[in-house]
Write a protein that holds these residues in place. Sequence first.
Motif, mmCIF file in Angstrom:
data_model
loop_
_atom_site.group_PDB
_atom_site.id
_atom_site.type_symbol
_atom_site.label_atom_id
_atom_site.label_comp_id
_atom_site.label_asym_id
_atom_site.label_seq_id
_atom_site.Cartn_x
_atom_site.Cartn_y
_atom_site.Cartn_z
ATOM 1 N N SER A 143 12.345 119.881 -0.095
ATOM 2 C CA SER A 143 12.838 119.380 1.193
ATOM 3 C C SER A 143 12.044 119.981 2.341
ATOM 4 C CB SER A 143 14.319 119.735 1.364
ATOM 5 O OG SER A 143 14.786 119.333 2.636
ATOM 6 N N ARG A 144 11.888 119.167 3.388
ATOM 7 C CA ARG A 144 11.270 119.641 4.619
ATOM 8 C C ARG A 144 12.257 119.576 5.776
ATOM 9 N NH1 ARG A 144 4.951 117.745 4.779
ATOM 10 N NH2 ARG A 144 4.320 118.790 2.863
ATOM 11 N N SER A 145 13.509 119.400 5.463
ATOM 12 C CA SER A 145 14.557 119.317 6.475
ATOM 13 C C SER A 145 15.514 120.488 6.300
ATOM 14 C CB SER A 145 15.322 117.998 6.344
ATOM 15 O OG SER A 145 16.559 118.055 7.017
ATOM 16 N N VAL A 146 15.741 121.237 7.373
ATOM 17 C CA VAL A 146 16.671 122.362 7.308
ATOM 18 C C VAL A 146 18.065 121.869 6.940
ATOM 19 C CG1 VAL A 146 17.776 124.186 8.648
ATOM 20 C CG2 VAL A 146 15.352 123.724 8.963
ATOM 21 N N ARG A 147 18.469 120.771 7.562
ATOM 22 C CA ARG A 147 19.808 120.237 7.290
ATOM 23 C C ARG A 147 19.951 119.815 5.836
ATOM 24 N NH1 ARG A 147 22.689 115.190 10.548
ATOM 25 N NH2 ARG A 147 24.629 115.153 9.323
ATOM 26 N N ASP A 148 18.964 119.097 5.304
ATOM 27 C CA ASP A 148 19.033 118.650 3.912
ATOM 28 C C ASP A 148 19.047 119.831 2.955
ATOM 29 O OD1 ASP A 148 19.104 116.013 4.648
ATOM 30 O OD2 ASP A 148 16.981 115.619 4.234
ATOM 31 N N PHE A 149 18.215 120.831 3.228
ATOM 32 C CA PHE A 149 18.140 121.963 2.321
ATOM 33 C C PHE A 149 19.427 122.779 2.364
ATOM 34 C CE2 PHE A 149 16.791 126.291 1.068
ATOM 35 C CZ PHE A 149 16.421 125.985 -0.229
ATOM 36 N N ALA A 150 19.987 122.952 3.552
ATOM 37 C CA ALA A 150 21.269 123.657 3.656
ATOM 38 C C ALA A 150 22.341 122.924 2.858
ATOM 39 C CB ALA A 150 21.684 123.784 5.120
ATOM 40 N N GLY A 151 22.300 121.579 2.922
ATOM 41 C CA GLY A 151 23.244 120.796 2.131
ATOM 42 C C GLY A 151 23.046 120.986 0.639
ATOM 43 N N LEU A 152 21.786 121.108 0.214
ATOM 44 C CA LEU A 152 21.504 121.344 -1.203
ATOM 45 C C LEU A 152 22.036 122.697 -1.657
ATOM 46 C CD1 LEU A 152 17.880 120.058 -1.916
ATOM 47 C CD2 LEU A 152 20.043 119.108 -2.713
ATOM 48 N N LEU A 153 21.849 123.721 -0.830
ATOM 49 C CA LEU A 153 22.358 125.048 -1.179
ATOM 50 C C LEU A 153 23.871 125.015 -1.335
ATOM 51 C CD1 LEU A 153 20.229 127.368 1.139
ATOM 52 C CD2 LEU A 153 19.994 127.063 -1.333
ATOM 53 N N ASP A 154 24.537 124.331 -0.409
ATOM 54 C CA ASP A 154 25.998 124.224 -0.484
ATOM 55 C C ASP A 154 26.416 123.440 -1.732
ATOM 56 O OD1 ASP A 154 28.748 124.387 0.776
ATOM 57 O OD2 ASP A 154 28.505 122.211 0.694
ATOM 58 N N ARG A 155 25.705 122.360 -2.015
ATOM 59 C CA ARG A 155 26.010 121.531 -3.194
ATOM 60 C C ARG A 155 25.846 122.343 -4.474
ATOM 61 N NH1 ARG A 155 23.216 115.591 -4.194
ATOM 62 N NH2 ARG A 155 23.981 115.196 -6.318
ATOM 63 N N ALA A 156 24.776 123.121 -4.551
ATOM 64 C CA ALA A 156 24.534 123.941 -5.739
ATOM 65 C C ALA A 156 25.644 124.972 -5.921
ATOM 66 C CB ALA A 156 23.172 124.626 -5.630
ATOM 67 N N GLN A 157 26.049 125.603 -4.828
ATOM 68 C CA GLN A 157 27.086 126.634 -4.908
ATOM 69 C C GLN A 157 28.423 126.027 -5.332
ATOM 70 O OE1 GLN A 157 28.219 128.557 -1.182
ATOM 71 N NE2 GLN A 157 28.416 130.506 -2.253
ATOM 72 N N ARG A 158 28.764 124.865 -4.769
ATOM 73 C CA ARG A 158 30.042 124.237 -5.091
ATOM 74 C C ARG A 158 30.100 123.769 -6.532
ATOM 75 N NH1 ARG A 158 30.445 119.726 -3.120
ATOM 76 N NH2 ARG A 158 28.612 119.500 -1.781
ATOM 77 N N ASN A 159 28.972 123.319 -7.064
ATOM 78 C CA ASN A 159 28.968 122.714 -8.393
ATOM 79 C C ASN A 159 28.406 123.617 -9.477
ATOM 80 O OD1 ASN A 159 30.158 120.233 -7.585
ATOM 81 N ND2 ASN A 159 28.200 119.614 -6.704
ATOM 82 N N GLY A 160 28.101 124.860 -9.138
ATOM 83 C CA GLY A 160 27.787 125.850 -10.162
ATOM 84 C C GLY A 160 26.396 125.815 -10.743
ATOM 85 N N TRP A 161 25.402 125.364 -9.965
ATOM 86 C CA TRP A 161 24.025 125.436 -10.437
ATOM 87 C C TRP A 161 23.173 126.183 -9.418
ATOM 88 C CZ3 TRP A 161 20.844 122.408 -7.244
ATOM 89 C CH2 TRP A 161 21.463 121.345 -6.566
ATOM 90 N N ARG A 162 21.930 126.457 -9.774
ATOM 91 C CA ARG A 162 21.068 127.304 -8.954
ATOM 92 C C ARG A 162 19.796 126.567 -8.569
ATOM 93 N NH1 ARG A 162 20.176 131.808 -13.273
ATOM 94 N NH2 ARG A 162 18.428 132.306 -11.899
ATOM 95 N N ILE A 163 19.206 127.024 -7.460
ATOM 96 C CA ILE A 163 17.890 126.546 -7.044
ATOM 97 C C ILE A 163 16.929 127.730 -7.089
ATOM 98 C CG2 ILE A 163 16.511 125.482 -5.223
ATOM 99 C CD1 ILE A 163 19.082 124.259 -4.126
ATOM 100 N N VAL A 164 15.861 127.589 -7.838
ATOM 101 C CA VAL A 164 14.831 128.628 -7.921
ATOM 102 C C VAL A 164 13.522 128.044 -7.408
ATOM 103 C CG1 VAL A 164 13.482 130.106 -9.448
ATOM 104 C CG2 VAL A 164 15.931 129.809 -9.854
ATOM 105 N N LEU A 165 12.963 128.691 -6.386
ATOM 106 C CA LEU A 165 11.697 128.254 -5.797
ATOM 107 C C LEU A 165 10.663 129.342 -6.030
ATOM 108 C CD1 LEU A 165 13.234 127.008 -2.426
ATOM 109 C CD2 LEU A 165 12.622 125.610 -4.407
ATOM 110 N N LEU A 166 9.522 128.976 -6.584
ATOM 111 C CA LEU A 166 8.542 129.989 -6.953
ATOM 112 C C LEU A 166 8.020 130.761 -5.753
ATOM 113 C CD1 LEU A 166 8.794 128.521 -9.635
ATOM 114 C CD2 LEU A 166 6.314 128.614 -9.872
ATOM 115 N N ASP A 167 8.000 130.129 -4.566
ATOM 116 C CA ASP A 167 7.493 130.850 -3.405
ATOM 117 C C ASP A 167 8.563 131.696 -2.726
ATOM 118 O OD1 ASP A 167 8.884 128.588 -2.565
ATOM 119 O OD2 ASP A 167 7.596 128.226 -0.827
ATOM 120 N N LEU A 168 9.835 131.518 -3.107
ATOM 121 C CA LEU A 168 10.919 132.264 -2.451
ATOM 122 C C LEU A 168 11.825 133.004 -3.417
ATOM 123 C CD1 LEU A 168 12.036 129.638 0.227
ATOM 124 C CD2 LEU A 168 10.533 131.595 0.552
ATOM 125 N N GLY A 169 11.909 132.557 -4.657
ATOM 126 C CA GLY A 169 12.783 133.201 -5.624
ATOM 127 C C GLY A 169 14.084 132.452 -5.796
#
Length: 232
Positions: free
Chosen positions: A97-123
Amino acid sequence: MTAPRTRRPARSTDAPLRALGYVRVSTDGQVDSGAGLDAQRAALTAEAARQGFEVEIVTDAGLSAATLNRPALAEALDRLDRGEADVLIASKLDRVSRSVRDFAGLLDRAQRNGWRIVLLDLGDTSTPAGEMTANIIASAAQYERRLIGQRTREGLAAKRAQGVRLGRPGGIPADVLRRIVEAHDGGATLVAIATALTADGVPTARGGARWYPSTVRAALGSQDAAALRASA
């Protein structure tokens, strides 16, 4: 409206985490060469092996990250929500994602539904520190992108006002460009236009055999397309 939390199916604690490795490139040149996709696949496969993930690579080729409306990504997110995978892994934040809003939504979605996001440049963004870092990087990248876009638009407008023709020659025959413009003005989507051109064997401006929505979008945004509409 917030989507309801998904109940994930129970799994053995000994089972390895299942990862969906997401790779994306936005330009036809990257798609044709395969270099960008191959490099991302190799990096994700290596990281999955290091962390002990079972990994499946999913790909969006020739699509930008301006929105999350990409077929492979949308399907991957649905599978993660359903509990068919545990981790979304990508080489860089801007692949997802290149959108702060979209990415924040993804983080919230992952937390609510019990999965993780791993990015090689950030961890791992599931940790508080990882989430904060990812949001800071996303905000800075979006701010820089908007500044560059504003400066570019202002510069192009000034050149057009001076009568300067911008960019390379279109390379798309007039009849093909007319077909694209008329189809789009008639309500056809970028995907539908690209699919039809590919099916009819119409070569791209670079002589490629396959059209992508981004290719059609570029043709529609060209000065030749603007001139065609003006003369209609």
